[in-house]
Design an enzyme around this catalytic site. Structure first.
Site, PDB file in Angstrom:
ATOM      1  N   HIS A 267      -0.572 -14.253  -5.045  1.00 45.90           N
ATOM      2  CA  HIS A 267       0.566 -13.454  -5.371  1.00 45.90           C
ATOM      3  C   HIS A 267      -0.249 -12.514  -6.617  1.00 45.90           C
ATOM      4  O   HIS A 267       0.064 -11.301  -6.877  1.00 45.90           O
ATOM      5  CB  HIS A 267       1.741 -14.223  -6.022  1.00 45.90           C
ATOM      6  CG  HIS A 267       2.444 -14.979  -5.136  1.00 45.90           C
ATOM      7  ND1 HIS A 267       3.661 -14.523  -4.488  1.00 45.90           N
ATOM      8  CD2 HIS A 267       1.900 -15.865  -4.298  1.00 45.90           C
ATOM      9  CE1 HIS A 267       4.024 -15.421  -3.549  1.00 45.90           C
ATOM     10  NE2 HIS A 267       3.199 -16.192  -3.416  1.00 45.90           N
TER      11      HIS A 267
ATOM     12  N   ASP B 199       8.613 -11.084  -8.428  1.00 46.93           N
ATOM     13  CA  ASP B 199       8.078 -11.862  -6.993  1.00 46.93           C
ATOM     14  C   ASP B 199       9.413 -12.701  -6.485  1.00 46.93           C
ATOM     15  O   ASP B 199      10.436 -12.335  -6.938  1.00 46.93           O
ATOM     16  CB  ASP B 199       7.047 -13.029  -7.371  1.00 46.93           C
ATOM     17  CG  ASP B 199       6.029 -13.020  -6.500  1.00 46.93           C
ATOM     18  OD1 ASP B 199       4.848 -13.114  -6.756  1.00 46.93           O
ATOM     19  OD2 ASP B 199       6.579 -13.197  -5.344  1.00 46.93           O
TER      20      ASP B 199
HETATM   21  C1  LIG Z   1       0.600 -14.812  -0.342  1.00 43.01           C
HETATM   22  C2  LIG Z   1       0.677 -16.191  -0.010  1.00 43.01           C
HETATM   23  O1  LIG Z   1       0.148 -16.994  -1.209  1.00 43.01           O
HETATM   24  C3  LIG Z   1      -0.772 -18.093  -0.584  1.00 43.01           C
HETATM   25  O2  LIG Z   1      -2.070 -17.537  -0.697  1.00 43.01           O
HETATM   26  P1  LIG Z   1      -3.564 -18.178  -0.255  1.00 43.01           P
HETATM   27  O3  LIG Z   1      -4.189 -18.362  -1.642  1.00 43.01           O
HETATM   28  O4  LIG Z   1      -3.170 -19.495   0.251  1.00 43.01           O
HETATM   29  O5  LIG Z   1      -4.177 -17.285   0.783  1.00 43.01           O
HETATM   30  P2  LIG Z   1      -4.079 -15.784   0.599  1.00 43.01           P
HETATM   31  O6  LIG Z   1      -2.930 -14.932   0.706  1.00 43.01           O
HETATM   32  O7  LIG Z   1      -5.194 -15.546   1.999  1.00 43.01           O
HETATM   33  O8  LIG Z   1      -4.788 -15.031  -0.406  1.00 43.01           O
HETATM   34  C4  LIG Z   1      -5.888 -15.861  -1.001  1.00 43.01           C
HETATM   35  C5  LIG Z   1      -6.798 -14.736  -1.713  1.00 43.01           C
HETATM   36  O9  LIG Z   1      -8.040 -15.358  -2.585  1.00 43.01           O
HETATM   37  C6  LIG Z   1      -9.399 -14.811  -2.214  1.00 43.01           C
HETATM   38  N1  LIG Z   1     -10.297 -16.069  -2.022  1.00 43.01           N
HETATM   39  C7  LIG Z   1      -9.759 -17.179  -1.719  1.00 43.01           C
HETATM   40  C8  LIG Z   1     -10.582 -18.323  -1.588  1.00 43.01           C
HETATM   41  C9  LIG Z   1     -11.929 -18.018  -1.928  1.00 43.01           C
HETATM   42  O10 LIG Z   1     -12.815 -18.796  -1.945  1.00 43.01           O
HETATM   43  N2  LIG Z   1     -12.335 -16.936  -2.226  1.00 43.01           N
HETATM   44  C10 LIG Z   1     -11.555 -15.708  -2.337  1.00 43.01           C
HETATM   45  O11 LIG Z   1     -11.850 -14.473  -2.806  1.00 43.01           O
HETATM   46  C11 LIG Z   1      -8.909 -14.358  -0.810  1.00 43.01           C
HETATM   47  O12 LIG Z   1      -9.842 -12.989  -0.650  1.00 43.01           O
HETATM   48  C12 LIG Z   1      -7.571 -13.682  -1.133  1.00 43.01           C
HETATM   49  O13 LIG Z   1      -7.460 -12.409  -1.660  1.00 43.01           O
HETATM   50  C13 LIG Z   1      -0.198 -19.103   0.419  1.00 43.01           C
HETATM   51  O14 LIG Z   1      -1.040 -19.476   1.132  1.00 43.01           O
HETATM   52  C14 LIG Z   1       0.327 -18.119   1.455  1.00 43.01           C
HETATM   53  O15 LIG Z   1       0.185 -18.544   2.835  1.00 43.01           O
HETATM   54  C15 LIG Z   1       0.129 -16.665   1.119  1.00 43.01           C
HETATM   55  O16 LIG Z   1       0.717 -16.031   2.580  1.00 43.01           O
END
Ligand SMILES: C[C@@H]1O[C@H](OP(=O)(O)OP(=O)(O)OC[C@H]2O[C@@H](n3ccc(=O)[nH]c3=O)[C@H](O)[C@@H]2O)[C@H](O)[C@H](O)[C@H]1O
Length: 455
Positions: free
Chosen positions: A20, A119
């Site tokens: 978020h 949010d």
């Molecule tokens: C909105 C909601 O919030 C949560 O988000 P979550 O962190 O799981 O996953 P992403 O929305 O893909 O957000 C993850 C974000 O972290 C970044 N990242 C992640 C892991 C890593 O190793 N490196 C990175 O850069 C990635 O690039 C993305 O931007 C919930 O699960 C839900 O399913 C989702 O729709």
């Protein structure tokens, strides 16, 4: 509204999850580029992870504002985020966030912004804003298809969702019902989500674009009294991270589109069973892969020798050799997805991950876990940019299915149309640029004008 001279002051309050914080920050950057001044409010630990992303270009227009949660037992300050939070502490974090509302009241009273953008889980925020005659607008970071699905079920119980491509599998229904029942201090999350939506003034902002979700945007507007306004995919720019350069150097040695990126977001921790089936599936696929494995903070390994190896099948790392890289905790996902060697993304289908994969034209091996991810995975298949790994009737993964879908998506005949569609959609997203955000800004300025904001 063209050539508006005075900036509009916006206070932003995202939920405490990285999934978020990141979209809210991207929205803040887009608004800052359009003569808005943003006060970005979150806990110190969350602000600490984004302050380096606010470059010189944005620092005058985006100010960080600390929100201090009460110190609760089991919830020290480094747990004031969902990133790495042990799952059993999520209800405590939600409770602490609720208890921070008096602190937020002081912030909004002193800043007196023209607009609050909030949010999905804190109805007290727009209520406090409204008591000060400050308009509040909700910004939803999850998919519109999920919002639509939940809203439809609450409004029309027992009536089929009017989009046949979107449904829950038998084994997902139980988790989904638990999600709807989850509560803190007797107040259901679902009721807070409903209240947040209801309190949003005239419009609700959604992180999406019409090419993939027009029908859900329109349906949600039809069944509610809100104008659903897409702000675009808000895909973050990739940043160079010196400490992770080894990953990029490893990818530089791989052939074009030969390698899988495997990651399940910032909040989810794989079960031992899923971990094992995914590992054997990667091994059986014979493809290169880079896999981000995460453990709750506090259970992480001081070296890569203990928890990591103990959680992988015996001899797995030796057998895959240089074909595979397992990264613990965090990887530069945006940079990896734009790398030419990446030919597929094994993803839980968190919404930001879906957007990032789409924009980079990387086809998705969809492996949803919970929350909005099953709906997102169905949408990914419906749009035609990925194939889902089917679980068995009990919801278990099987290595053969994992390997089969991986091979199909990355190089198989069955995945040819998926690879083509992913490339085409990514190109369209780049060509469309900021079309949605400009229209959304018009709506926000109109809202402020009508509410005597100081435009
Ligand atoms: C909105 C909601 O919030 C949560 O988000 P979550 O962190 O799981 O996953 P992403 O929305 O893909 O957000 C993850 C974000 O972290 C970044 N990242 C992640 C892991 C890593 O190793 N490196 C990175 O850069 C990635 O690039 C993305 O931007 C919930 O699960 C839900 O399913 C989702 O729709």
């Amino acid at each position: 509204m063209e050539g508006r001279t005075e900036s509009i002051n916006v206070l932003m309050l995202p939920w405490l999850g990285h999934g978020h914080i990141s979209p809210f920050l991207e929205l803040a950057k887009k608004l800052a580029e359009r003569n808005f001044h943003i006060f970005f409010c979150s806990t110190p630990v969350n602000l600490g992870t984004i302050k380096d992303q606010i470059s010189q270009k944005y620092s005058p227009s985006i100010e960080l504002v600390e929100l201090h949660l009460p110190s609760l037992p089991d919830l020290p300050p480094h747990y004031h985020t969902t990133k790495g939070l042990p799952p059993h502490l999520m209800p405590t974090l939600k409770k602490a966030f609720e208890m921070a509302s008096p602190g937020f009241h002081k912030i909004i009273k002193s800043l007196r912004p023209d607009l609050l953008i909030y949010d999905f889980l804190q109805p007290w925020a727009p209520a406090l804003a409204s008591s000060l005659n400050i308009p509040g607008v909700e910004f939803l970071c999850c998919s519109t298809v999920m919002t639509c699905f939940v809203k439809h079920i609450s409004l029309y119980p027992g009536i089929n969702f009017p989009f046949p491509g979107i449904y829950l599998r038998e084994y997902e229904t139980h988790k989904f019902n638990l999600l709807l029942e989850s509560s803190v201090d007797g107040v259901k999350d679902a009721d807070k989500i409903e209240e947040c939506f209801k309190q949003s003034l005239d419009v609700v902002l959604v992180k999406t674009f019409r090419e993939i979700e027009a029908e859900y945007i329109d349906y949600l507007s039809d069944i509610t009294s809100k104008k659903i306004v897409p702000v675009g995919p808000l895909v973050q720019d990739s940043i160079y991270e010196e400490e992770r350069k080894g990953i990029i150097e490893w990818l530089d040695k791989k052939e074009r589109k030969s390698t899988l990126f495997v990651s399940f977001g910032t909040e989810f921790f794989l079960s031992k069973e899923d971990m094992e089936e995914i590992a054997y599936g990667l091994e059986l696929s014979m493809l290169n892969f880079i896999w981000v494995v995460r453990f709750p903070v506090g259970e992480q390994t001081s070296t890569t020798s203990t928890t990591l190896e103990a959680s992988l099948p015996e001899g797995f790392l030796e057998r895959v050799g240089d074909r595979g890289m397992v990264v613990e905790g965090w990887a530069p996902q945006a940079r990896i997805l734009e790398h030419s060697s990446i030919g597929g993304f094994v993803s839980h289908c968190g919404w930001s991950s879906v957007m990032e994969s789409m924009k980079n034209g990387v086809p998705i091996v969809a492996m949803p876990m919970h929350l909005d991810q099953p709906c997102n995975a169905r949408l990914v298949e419906d749009v035609g940019v990925g194939i889902e790994v089917k679980r068995d009737g009990n919801g278990n993964l099987h290595r053969e299915e994992v390997a089969m879908v991986i091979q199909a998506v990355v190089m198989g005949e069955k995945g040819e149309s998926v690879r083509k569609k992913a490339k085409e959609l990514g190109q369209n997203m780049i060509n469309n640029g900021d079309q949605e955000i400009d229209e959304a800004v018009e709506e926000l300025v109109k809202l402020c004008l009508n509410k005597n904001c100081n435009p």
